[in-house]
Design an enzyme around this catalytic site. Structure first.
Site, PDB file in Angstrom:
ATOM      1  CG  PHE A  68      -5.922 -13.733  13.643  1.00 14.11           C
ATOM      2  CD1 PHE A  68      -6.944 -14.498  14.192  1.00 14.11           C
ATOM      3  CD2 PHE A  68      -6.147 -13.103  12.424  1.00 14.11           C
ATOM      4  CE1 PHE A  68      -8.170 -14.632  13.535  1.00 14.11           C
ATOM      5  CE2 PHE A  68      -7.356 -13.226  11.762  1.00 14.11           C
ATOM      6  CZ  PHE A  68      -8.369 -13.992  12.327  1.00 14.11           C
ATOM      7  CG  ASP A 115       3.397  -9.027   7.003  1.00  9.38           C
ATOM      8  OD1 ASP A 115       2.835  -9.925   7.673  1.00  9.38           O
ATOM      9  OD2 ASP A 115       3.487  -7.850   7.392  1.00  9.38           O
ATOM     10  CG  ASP A 129       2.896  -2.762   6.692  1.00 12.32           C
ATOM     11  OD1 ASP A 129       2.541  -3.948   6.542  1.00 12.32           O
ATOM     12  OD2 ASP A 129       2.095  -1.814   6.732  1.00 12.32           O
ATOM     13  CB  SER A 143      -0.854   0.082   1.263  1.00 13.72           C
ATOM     14  OG  SER A 143      -1.493  -1.120   1.520  1.00 13.72           O
ATOM     15  CB  THR A 192      -8.078   1.585   6.488  1.00 12.74           C
ATOM     16  OG1 THR A 192      -7.186   0.630   7.089  1.00 12.74           O
ATOM     17  CG2 THR A 192      -7.860   1.541   5.000  1.00 12.74           C
TER      18      THR A 192
HETATM   19  P1  ATP Z   1       1.127  -8.010  10.641  1.00  7.90           P
HETATM   20  O1  ATP Z   1       1.980  -7.214   9.736  1.00  7.90           O
HETATM   21  O2  ATP Z   1       0.917  -9.374  10.113  1.00  7.90           O
HETATM   22  O3  ATP Z   1      -0.108  -7.299  11.051  1.00  7.90           O
HETATM   23  P2  ATP Z   1       1.887  -7.876  13.476  1.00  7.90           P
HETATM   24  O4  ATP Z   1       0.478  -7.972  13.957  1.00  7.90           O
HETATM   25  O5  ATP Z   1       2.908  -8.680  14.205  1.00  7.90           O
HETATM   26  O6  ATP Z   1       2.072  -8.263  11.969  1.00  7.90           O
HETATM   27  P3  ATP Z   1       2.380  -5.440  14.807  1.00  7.90           P
HETATM   28  O7  ATP Z   1       1.334  -5.818  15.792  1.00  7.90           O
HETATM   29  O8  ATP Z   1       2.412  -4.091  14.270  1.00  7.90           O
HETATM   30  O9  ATP Z   1       2.330  -6.378  13.543  1.00  7.90           O
HETATM   31  O10 ATP Z   1       3.787  -5.804  15.507  1.00  7.90           O
HETATM   32  C1  ATP Z   1       5.019  -5.780  14.822  1.00  7.90           C
HETATM   33  C2  ATP Z   1       6.153  -5.457  15.787  1.00  7.90           C
HETATM   34  O11 ATP Z   1       6.004  -4.111  16.241  1.00  7.90           O
HETATM   35  C3  ATP Z   1       6.205  -6.290  17.056  1.00  7.90           C
HETATM   36  O12 ATP Z   1       7.081  -7.382  16.899  1.00  7.90           O
HETATM   37  C4  ATP Z   1       6.771  -5.313  18.092  1.00  7.90           C
HETATM   38  O13 ATP Z   1       8.180  -5.338  18.054  1.00  7.90           O
HETATM   39  C5  ATP Z   1       6.334  -3.976  17.603  1.00  7.90           C
HETATM   40  N1  ATP Z   1       5.174  -3.422  18.315  1.00  7.90           N
HETATM   41  C6  ATP Z   1       3.986  -3.060  17.767  1.00  7.90           C
HETATM   42  N2  ATP Z   1       3.153  -2.546  18.685  1.00  7.90           N
HETATM   43  C7  ATP Z   1       3.824  -2.575  19.862  1.00  7.90           C
HETATM   44  C8  ATP Z   1       3.510  -2.180  21.208  1.00  7.90           C
HETATM   45  N3  ATP Z   1       2.345  -1.629  21.536  1.00  7.90           N
HETATM   46  N4  ATP Z   1       4.450  -2.376  22.152  1.00  7.90           N
HETATM   47  C9  ATP Z   1       5.629  -2.900  21.856  1.00  7.90           C
HETATM   48  N5  ATP Z   1       5.993  -3.295  20.618  1.00  7.90           N
HETATM   49  C10 ATP Z   1       5.112  -3.141  19.623  1.00  7.90           C
HETATM   50  N1  PLP Z   2      -2.012  -0.742   4.651  1.00  6.74           N
HETATM   51  C1  PLP Z   2      -3.007   0.159   4.819  1.00  6.74           C
HETATM   52  C2  PLP Z   2      -3.588   0.872   3.632  1.00  6.74           C
HETATM   53  C3  PLP Z   2      -3.476   0.419   6.092  1.00  6.74           C
HETATM   54  O1  PLP Z   2      -4.484   1.287   6.228  1.00  6.74           O
HETATM   55  C4  PLP Z   2      -2.904  -0.252   7.214  1.00  6.74           C
HETATM   56  C5  PLP Z   2      -3.381  -0.029   8.574  1.00  6.74           C
HETATM   57  O2  PLP Z   2      -4.285   0.717   8.836  1.00  6.74           O
HETATM   58  C6  PLP Z   2      -1.901  -1.165   7.004  1.00  6.74           C
HETATM   59  C7  PLP Z   2      -1.469  -1.387   5.716  1.00  6.74           C
HETATM   60  C8  PLP Z   2      -1.315  -2.007   8.127  1.00  6.74           C
HETATM   61  O3  PLP Z   2      -0.340  -1.503   8.927  1.00  6.74           O
HETATM   62  P1  PLP Z   2       0.397  -2.422  10.038  1.00  6.74           P
HETATM   63  O4  PLP Z   2       1.836  -2.492   9.623  1.00  6.74           O
HETATM   64  O5  PLP Z   2       0.212  -1.681  11.326  1.00  6.74           O
HETATM   65  O6  PLP Z   2      -0.197  -3.795  10.106  1.00  6.74           O
HETATM   66 NA    NA Z   3       3.623  -9.829  10.867  1.00  2.87          NA
END
Ligand code: ATP
Ligand code: PLP
Ligand code: NA
Ligand code: MG
Ligand code: MG
Length: 298
Positions: free
Chosen positions: A148, A113, A223, A12, A47
């Site tokens: 998840f 990812d 990302d 994106s 979004t």
């Molecule tokens: P996806 O891209 O599949 O959504 P995800 O759910 O793992 O992956 P995030 O939840 O953004 O993506 O987490 C990615 C990384 O960002 C984690 O490994 C952590 O290091 C960091 N991170 C994100 N949010 C926090 C937070 N609130 N506190 C601490 N670290 C965080």
């Molecule tokens: N791409 C778009 C267009 C988004 O709006 C979002 C989150 O709102 C993401 C990707 C995902 O970002 P994240 O790296 O936090 O999972």
């Molecule tokens: Na991830």
């Protein structure tokens, strides 16, 4: 080709703020990569805001861009990186692109990812799960699901570290030699679990990193995390634990701290809305992370 790598990043784009290519391209460039972005959508903002406007690229339009590159002999890539994909037709076209790029460079690394949802909620159409599971995972070199997504891809319920490690093993058997579950919550503790199967049939080398949970909600971090894992993997191809330490340390020590501090200084309540990461301001730490969070081998 450059000595570091040339990455085709299909993600994106947002005009304002940092998700998708906006959070992946700059750090990869800082780490020395040539990055060629294809914007799968162009939205005003992410979004999570009250509203957004913009355009979505369809599969045919992605094909057109690839055909243009092909016609000029420009299809040599060392890496492909994909993130959020919103439709089956676009995902099917990505599969064709990967196969085309692998024909040009059999050593192509595909970093996927598999963005489908988080915290028990799916935010892509249900039929995408099947396509990821059956067709995309088998092509991936490195996969970076969250808890998840790892559950969706394996059918396993992940309630313990053991479950997380088993999910990684199942995913290895399906294709990718490197799997990083980028975030997983067990007993209120946030952690990352990494797994590297160095040869087919061998027991994977597995590790975890405990992550200090910051009481705020960030976007673009998933990302960014995958981009950093790609970026450092090329430099340490046999040390996924070190790669993950570098990526997590960059995110934690530098980026999220700074983002939180900046918002607080500006008088915002960081728990009230999703925060835009301070990516550009963190460029020194992206280049030279100070590793404070250590991986523990299982
Ligand atoms: P996806 O891209 O599949 O959504 P995800 O759910 O793992 O992956 P995030 O939840 O953004 O993506 O987490 C990615 C990384 O960002 C984690 O490994 C952590 O290091 C960091 N991170 C994100 N949010 C926090 C937070 N609130 N506190 C601490 N670290 C965080
Ligand atoms: N791409 C778009 C267009 C988004 O709006 C979002 C989150 O709102 C993401 C990707 C995902 O970002 P994240 O790296 O936090 O999972
Ligand atoms: Na991830
Ligand atoms: Mg998450
Ligand atoms: Mg995400």
């Amino acid at each position: 080709p450059s000595d570091t790598g040339r990455v085709l990043s299909i993600q994106s784009h947002t005009v304002q703020g940092y998700v998708g290519n906006k959070s992946a391209v700059f750090p990869l460039q800082l780490l020395g990569y040539d990055v060629d972005p294809i914007n799968s959508v162009q939205f005003s903002n992410h979004t999570g805001y009250p509203t957004f406007k913009g355009q979505v690229l369809n599969g045919q339009q992605l094909c057109d861009l690839i055909e243009g590159l092909e016609a000029n002999d420009l299809l040599f890539y060392t890496h492909v990186l994909t993130g959020y994909i919103g439709s089956v037709s676009f995902l099917d076209t990505i599969l064709e692109v990967i196969n085309k790029l692998r024909a040009v460079n059999p050593k192509l690394t595909y970093v996927c990812d598999p963005v489908m949802g988080d915290e028990g909620k799916l935010y892509v159409p249900e039929e995408l799960v099947h396509v990821y599971r059956e067709k995309v995972v088998p092509l991936a070199s490195m996969l970076t699901p969250n808890q998840f997504e790892a559950e969706k891809l394996t059918g396993l319920r992940i309630n313990s570290e053991e479950d997380g490690r088993e999910a990684c093993a199942i995913l290895h058997a399906a294709g990718p030699s490197k799997v990083v579950i980028t975030s997983i919550t067990i007993g209120g503790i946030l952690l990352l679990i990494g797994s590297h199967q160095k040869e087919k049939g061998l027991k994977p080398e597995q590790f975890k990193i405990l992550i200090h949970k910051i009481p705020a909600y960030f976007t673009g971090t998933g990302d960014l995390m995958t981009a950093l894992l790609l970026g450092w993997s090329n430099k340490y191809p046999d040390n996924l634990d070190k790669v993950a330490e570098l990526a997590v340390s960059t995110l934690q020590q530098a980026l999220l701290r700074r983002t939180l501090d900046d918002y607080k200084r500006a008088g915002y309540d960081p728990t009230s809305s999703s925060l835009e990461i301070r990516l550009i301001q963190s460029q020194e730490e992206i280049r030279n992370p100070n590793v404070e969070l250590k991986a523990e081998r299982y």
